[in-house]
Design an enzyme around this catalytic site. Structure first.
Site, PDB file in Angstrom:
ATOM      1  CD  GLU A 145     -10.158  -6.014  -0.523  1.00 18.64           C
ATOM      2  OE1 GLU A 145     -10.715  -5.740   0.562  1.00 18.64           O
ATOM      3  OE2 GLU A 145      -9.523  -5.175  -1.181  1.00 18.64           O
ATOM      4  CD  GLU A 149     -11.976   0.527   0.092  1.00 18.49           C
ATOM      5  OE1 GLU A 149     -11.992   1.436   0.933  1.00 18.49           O
ATOM      6  OE2 GLU A 149     -11.713  -0.654   0.374  1.00 18.49           O
ATOM      7  CG  HIS A 198      -4.622  -4.365  -2.332  1.00 19.76           C
ATOM      8  ND1 HIS A 198      -5.831  -3.921  -2.795  1.00 19.76           N
ATOM      9  CD2 HIS A 198      -4.635  -4.137  -0.993  1.00 19.76           C
ATOM     10  CE1 HIS A 198      -6.560  -3.476  -1.779  1.00 19.76           C
ATOM     11  NE2 HIS A 198      -5.855  -3.590  -0.686  1.00 19.76           N
ATOM     12  CE  LYS A 238      -3.935  -2.228   2.201  1.00 23.72           C
ATOM     13  NZ  LYS A 238      -4.623  -2.549   3.466  1.00 23.72           N
TER      14      LYS A 238
HETATM   15  O1  9MR Z   1      -6.976  -6.197   6.089  1.00 20.96           O
HETATM   16  C1  9MR Z   1      -6.380  -4.904   6.059  1.00 20.96           C
HETATM   17  C2  9MR Z   1      -6.054  -4.445   7.477  1.00 20.96           C
HETATM   18  O2  9MR Z   1      -5.044  -5.270   8.020  1.00 20.96           O
HETATM   19  C3  9MR Z   1      -5.602  -2.995   7.456  1.00 20.96           C
HETATM   20  O3  9MR Z   1      -5.466  -2.542   8.800  1.00 20.96           O
HETATM   21  C4  9MR Z   1      -6.585  -2.124   6.711  1.00 20.96           C
HETATM   22  C5  9MR Z   1      -6.097  -0.689   6.579  1.00 20.96           C
HETATM   23  O4  9MR Z   1      -4.960  -0.615   5.744  1.00 20.96           O
HETATM   24  O5  9MR Z   1      -6.811  -2.646   5.410  1.00 20.96           O
HETATM   25  C6  9MR Z   1      -7.359  -3.935   5.414  1.00 20.96           C
HETATM   26  O6  9MR Z   1      -7.602  -4.349   4.089  1.00 20.96           O
HETATM   27  C7  9MR Z   1      -8.551  -3.565   3.368  1.00 20.96           C
HETATM   28  C8  9MR Z   1      -8.116  -3.538   1.919  1.00 20.96           C
HETATM   29  O7  9MR Z   1      -6.799  -3.061   1.821  1.00 20.96           O
HETATM   30  C9  9MR Z   1      -9.052  -2.676   1.086  1.00 20.96           C
HETATM   31  N1  9MR Z   1     -10.419  -3.099   1.239  1.00 20.96           N
HETATM   32  C10 9MR Z   1     -10.904  -3.242   2.605  1.00 20.96           C
HETATM   33  C11 9MR Z   1      -9.973  -4.153   3.411  1.00 20.96           C
HETATM   34  C12 9MR Z   1     -10.492  -4.348   4.810  1.00 20.96           C
HETATM   35  O8  9MR Z   1     -10.493  -3.127   5.492  1.00 20.96           O
END
Ligand code: 9MR
Length: 344
Positions: free
Chosen positions: A254, A150, A93, A60
């Site tokens: 996801e 998103e 991602h 990210k």
């Molecule tokens: O699973 C991820 C969690 O560990 C992180 O704290 C969070 C924030 O970065 O992101 C979660 O994954 C997300 C994904 O990157 C995008 N779609 C929603 C997912 C769940 O929040």
């Protein structure tokens, strides 16, 4: 150190693996730490059942874009190296997400033009960097990227990308990504696309707009954070159909499933477990039967064991069992259901 598998009664032994049963890649999420950690059970299961991986957090923006023109790709590189050594595809991602902006960029004091140059530099440098790793047959290990994640939320409209670059930040990011790698598949990824038809329609309108303006896009990620009862299969099927009619690749990106949102259960009862099994079966068969093969990018689960899931924190509920394996890495009925769905 993760817990050792406990014995589950009765022990469930599937007749086949996910990856050999599906005609498309089956993915799960990883972290660089976990791939190099002491928990062999995780790696064993990952290698046995899956053939695609996504970094849960390590790829990210907040993790990689550490300062102006400065990148830290070390964790992503470790994931890519693992993928290369073990025959996985990597789905990148996510390049741009309003919920993963490093603080220095959020508070960037330069002009808007300088801000945009930072984002352009980051998108291009990241995509170009991860295009370097090749399989023995010459394909990129990182096959694809969620370019923007998103966008269709108020939060995204309030975030710096929209405010400082403008509404066309989306199309610019896709164009920059394509300039950095002519072959990598470029995805738009979002949640609630299976339930919220209005939002799914916004995505199809965006795709039409991109096509009319020669903006590159290859696929749509439907996140598929679902509940065992919601959305209903009819809505889900019609939204999947709406999105696949764009002709783009479709990724269930996801997948996980709450089964105890009202917190009425203290353990996963056999009745609820069967309901979850049925629902996973429906989702696997929906994907297999509704999406034409040439548009099947794959299905990625958002976690391995129930207790690994982000949902336990997010829903503030330790009694949630969203995934295919229990906390002891045992196969659940959910796994059997999903496997059955792949086969019919
Ligand atoms: O699973 C991820 C969690 O560990 C992180 O704290 C969070 C924030 O970065 O992101 C979660 O994954 C997300 C994904 O990157 C995008 N779609 C929603 C997912 C769940 O929040």
């Amino acid at each position: 150190m993760d817990s050792k598998p406990s014995v589950q009664n009765p022990v469930i032994t599937p007749s086949a693996t996910l990856k050999e049963s599906a005609s498309f890649p089956i993915g799960n999420i990883v972290s660089a730490n976990r791939l190099s950690g002491s928990d062999n059970y995780f790696r064993t299961l990952l290698n046995k059942e899956f053939n695609s991986i996504t970094a849960e957090n390590d790829m990210k923006m907040a993790a990689m874009f550490v300062g102006p023109n400065t990148y830290d790709f070390s964790k992503g590189d470790a994931i890519v190296a693992y993928a290369k050594a073990n025959g996985f595809r990597v789905h990148g991602h996510a390049l741009i997400w309003h919920a993963s902006i490093p603080n220095w960029l959020k508070n960037y004091s330069g002009t808007d033009v300088e801000f945009e140059a930072q984002v352009e530099g980051y998108v291009k440098a990241t995509v170009a960097h991860f295009a370097e790793a090749k399989t023995t047959t010459g394909e990129s290990v990182v096959a694809s990227w969620d370019v923007v994640n998103e966008h269709f939320t108020n939060d995204a409209e309030a975030a710096v990308f929209y405010n400082r670059i403008g509404p066309d930040y989306l199309s610019k990011c896709f164009t920059w990504a394509r300039e950095a790698d002519p072959d990598v598949k470029l995805f738009y990824n979002d949640y609630s696309l299976g339930s919220n038809t209005e939002k799914a329609t916004k995505v199809t309108n965006m795709v039409t707009d991109f096509k009319n303006n020669a903006i590159p896009i290859d696929g749509i990620g439907m996140q598929m954070h679902v509940d065992y009862q919601y959305p209903d299969l009819t809505t889900l099927t019609s939204n999947v159909t709406l999105l696949k009619n764009t002709g783009l690749l479709i990724h269930f990106s996801e997948l996980d499933m709450t089964v105890n949102k009202d917190k009425s259960l203290n353990s996963l009862t056999s009745q609820r477990s069967n309901a979850q099994k049925e629902r996973y079966k429906n989702i696997a068969s929906l994907y297999t039967n509704t999406i034409p093969e040439e548009q099947q990018f794959g299905i990625t689960f958002w976690g391995m064991r129930d207790n690994d899931s982000w949902l336990l924190n997010f829903t503030n509920n330790p009694n949630e069992w969203p995934l295919l394996f229990d906390s002891g890495y045992n196969y659940k009925q959910a796994f059997i259901g999903f496997l059955e769905g792949l086969n019919n």
